[in-house]
Design a protein around this motif. Structure first.
Motif, short mmCIF file in Angstrom:
data_model
loop_
_atom_site.label_atom_id
_atom_site.label_comp_id
_atom_site.label_asym_id
_atom_site.label_seq_id
_atom_site.Cartn_x
_atom_site.Cartn_y
_atom_site.Cartn_z
N SER A 250 1.45 8.47 12.05
CA SER A 250 2.50 7.47 11.85
C SER A 250 1.97 6.05 11.95
N ALA A 251 0.92 5.82 12.75
CA ALA A 251 0.36 4.48 12.86
C ALA A 251 -0.16 3.98 11.52
N HIS A 252 -0.71 4.88 10.72
CA HIS A 252 -1.19 4.51 9.39
C HIS A 252 -0.05 4.47 8.39
N ILE A 253 0.94 5.35 8.57
CA ILE A 253 2.08 5.40 7.66
C ILE A 253 2.79 4.05 7.61
N SER A 254 3.01 3.43 8.77
CA SER A 254 3.74 2.17 8.80
C SER A 254 3.04 1.09 7.98
N ARG A 255 1.71 1.05 8.04
CA ARG A 255 0.98 0.03 7.27
C ARG A 255 1.01 0.35 5.78
N ILE A 256 0.92 1.63 5.45
CA ILE A 256 0.97 2.03 4.04
C ILE A 256 2.33 1.71 3.44
N LEU A 257 3.39 2.00 4.16
CA LEU A 257 4.73 1.71 3.67
C LEU A 257 4.91 0.22 3.42
N ASP A 258 4.45 -0.57 4.33
CA ASP A 258 4.57 -2.02 4.20
C ASP A 258 3.85 -2.53 2.95
N ARG A 259 2.75 -1.87 2.61
CA ARG A 259 1.94 -2.31 1.48
C ARG A 259 2.44 -1.76 0.14
N GLN A 260 2.87 -0.51 0.11
CA GLN A 260 3.14 0.16 -1.17
C GLN A 260 4.61 0.31 -1.53
N LEU A 261 5.49 0.40 -0.56
CA LEU A 261 6.89 0.64 -0.91
C LEU A 261 7.48 -0.45 -1.80
N PRO A 262 7.13 -1.73 -1.61
CA PRO A 262 7.66 -2.75 -2.53
C PRO A 262 7.05 -2.70 -3.93
N ARG A 263 5.90 -2.02 -4.08
CA ARG A 263 5.18 -2.06 -5.36
C ARG A 263 5.43 -0.83 -6.23
N LEU A 264 5.66 0.31 -5.59
CA LEU A 264 5.80 1.56 -6.36
C LEU A 264 6.96 1.55 -7.36
N PRO A 265 8.08 0.89 -7.08
CA PRO A 265 9.16 0.89 -8.09
C PRO A 265 8.73 0.37 -9.46
N GLN A 266 7.64 -0.40 -9.52
CA GLN A 266 7.17 -0.88 -10.82
C GLN A 266 6.76 0.28 -11.73
N LEU A 267 6.30 1.37 -11.13
CA LEU A 267 5.87 2.52 -11.93
C LEU A 267 7.05 3.26 -12.56
N LEU A 268 8.26 2.97 -12.10
CA LEU A 268 9.44 3.63 -12.68
C LEU A 268 9.67 3.20 -14.12
N SER A 269 9.04 2.12 -14.54
CA SER A 269 9.18 1.66 -15.92
C SER A 269 8.00 2.10 -16.80
N SER A 270 7.17 2.98 -16.29
CA SER A 270 6.02 3.46 -17.06
C SER A 270 6.46 4.18 -18.33
N GLU A 271 5.61 4.16 -19.33
CA GLU A 271 5.90 4.88 -20.57
C GLU A 271 5.76 6.39 -20.40
N SER A 272 5.05 6.81 -19.37
CA SER A 272 4.81 8.24 -19.13
C SER A 272 5.94 8.83 -18.30
#
Length: 479
Positions: A250-272
């Motif tokens: 969980s110590a690593h999870i919190s840092r990963i979430l902070d970094r990636q959760l705001p960015r991943l929604p961009q992939l929802l517009s992928s052509e694939s």
């Protein structure tokens, strides 16, 4: 860091998946953008006694003379292993493809334990000196070998010896997309099964994250356009990364979430369509993991002064925008998309939206032989899907007989069935599917051998956390 094999001991949030339905997203196949990967699945060979076009079916068939069939199979396997060092690339590729089919359809741990060094050396040469298709097949075989050998000393040795090569090919932008795709999948699966300490896990997570993060813009910018040839690779890297999140402390999870959760929604517009669905499922997984963080860990993610009271539940800042995107994808009816793709996408994003808004994961049922598995978390879905992608039609056989999978999914010891039960299994598979339902209903009322009907098998295993777990817990979700 020593591994703690705890049968069905639960883990928080990202625990090993207890089973799952592979309904809509596959890491490395499914649409036109993944054609390069599919090329690695079809190889003609000059290797003696290699499989015919009906090989996969014959490998999965029931044995009339089990011992004789096993001996014949091992003789063929010896030939395949010998052919891995042949001078002809075509012969090596044929041997790798034959091994892939055999490892997916059979449990061969005893045979492989005696030859693990030989096979590892051969795979190392294929990954180092091979090109494209050969590297892709070698990586696929490596992932299956990890499943066969499990988390014991031999499995750990195999993974650690070939991990640097997997990372090297995956990080090489000049390598074949198919080879990189399969290296990503093998790296995730091998680390999940055989990693011995957190540093191994973090190293693999960082490598995989580096692959798909390049397709995400910084902040609120639009995600860069991804070439069609690389969309399958990004999908495989994202799903392998998500698989490893299910065992991440969980110590690593919190840092990963902070970094990636705001960015991943961009992939929802992928052509694939596959990449869109993989991104949606990963977002759901991240929300699931976030809701299992302790309040002190949530403070790292929530934009609030330290003096304010801690919030028990995670609240995503851009929830309204995210839900609007998910809702659009869940109701997409654009005619320019293939009908099958629209159907798969709508089904996936309805489930994702339902979870993000209400916190409930729709339950799915997996039936194999006389046993039943239920999936009720996104972590479980991801783990089941990862093994299903690797094993294909051999998944049910491994669920029934592979101790690693039975441990991960909390199924208990391998069932010993009498002749009547075995006959029922055969009928249900090849002739009368409805018969097996009657057998399950009948036997569940009496003494069912080995407790084989599993309803949320890990949810009540005694952990203090509320999240169900897939079982194997060698990296506790704690700092």
């Amino acid at each position: 860091m020593p591994r703690a094999r705890k049968g069905s001991a639960p883990r928080r949030g990202g625990q090993r998946s207890g089973g799952g339905a592979r309904s809509s997203t596959q890491a490395d196949s499914g649409s036109s953008e993944d054609e390069a990967a599919s090329e690695a699945r079809s190889t003609t060979s000059e290797c003696p006694s290699l499989l015919s076009t009906a090989a996969e079916e014959s490998f999965g068939g029931d044995a009339v003379d089990e011992q004789g069939q096993q001996e014949d199979l091992e003789e063929k396997l010896k030939e395949y292993v010998d052919c891995l060092t042949d001078k002809s690339a075509k012969t090596r590729q044929g041997a790798l493809e034959s091994l892939r089919l055999a490892l997916a359809a059979h449990l061969l741990s005893d045979f492989l334990l005696e030859r693990s060094l030989t096979v590892a050396d051969a795979l190392e040469k294929c990954l180092k000196k091979g090109k494209g298709e050969e590297q892709a097949l070698a990586a696929a075989v490596l992932g299956l070998l990890c499943i066969q050998l499990g988390p014991g000393p031999k499995g750990e040795e195999l993974f650690h010896s070939l991990q640097p090569l997997l990372v090297s090919v995956l990080s090489d932008s000049t390598a074949s997309p198919a080879a990189r795709l399969h290296c990503a999948s093998a790296l995730g699966l091998g680390c999940y099964v055989a990693a011995t300490d957190v540093q191994d896990l973090v190293s693999c997570l960082t490598c995989l994250e580096g692959v798909f993060s390049r397709s995400c813009g910084v902040g609120g910018s639009t995600a860069p356009v991804v070439p069609v040839s690389l969309q399958g690779l990004l999908c495989a890297a994202l799903q392998a990364w998500a698989l490893l999140l299910t065992i991440c402390p969980s110590a690593h999870i919190s840092r990963i979430l902070d970094r990636q959760l705001p960015r991943l929604p961009q992939l929802l517009s992928s052509e694939s369509v596959n990449l869109r669905m993989a991104a949606g499922e990963t977002i759901a997984l991240l929300f699931e993991l976030t809701r299992d963080l302790e309040p002190t860990e949530l403070r790292l993610l929530l934009p609030r002064p330290p003096s304010l009271p801690l919030q028990e539940d995670f609240v995503y800042e851009d929830m309204e925008a995210l839900c609007n995107m998910l809702r659009t994808l869940a109701t997409d009816s654009n005619k320019y998309r293939a009908k099958a793709d629209r159907r798969r996408q709508r089904s996936t994003f309805r489930s994702v939206l339902h979870f993000v808004e209400g916190g409930e994961c729709e339950e799915e049922t997996i039936r194999f032989g006389l046993e039943v598995l239920y999936v009720d978390s996104w972590a479980r879905r991801r783990v089941y899907a990862a093994f299903k992608d690797a094993l294909g039609s051999g998944m049910h056989h491994h669920l029934q007989n592979n101790e690693l999978l039975r441990d991960i999914f909390g199924l208990g010891p391998v069932l010993v069935l009498d002749a009547t039960a075995l006959k029922a299994c055969k009928i249900s598979r090849f002739e009368k599917e409805e018969h097996i339902v009657n057998v399950i209903l009948k036997t569940s009322k009496g003494d069912f051998p080995g407790g084989s009907v599993v309803k949320n098998p890990l949810a009540n295993a005694g952990d203090t956390s509320s999240s169900p777990s897939p079982g194997r817990s060698h990296m506790p979700r704690s700092s």
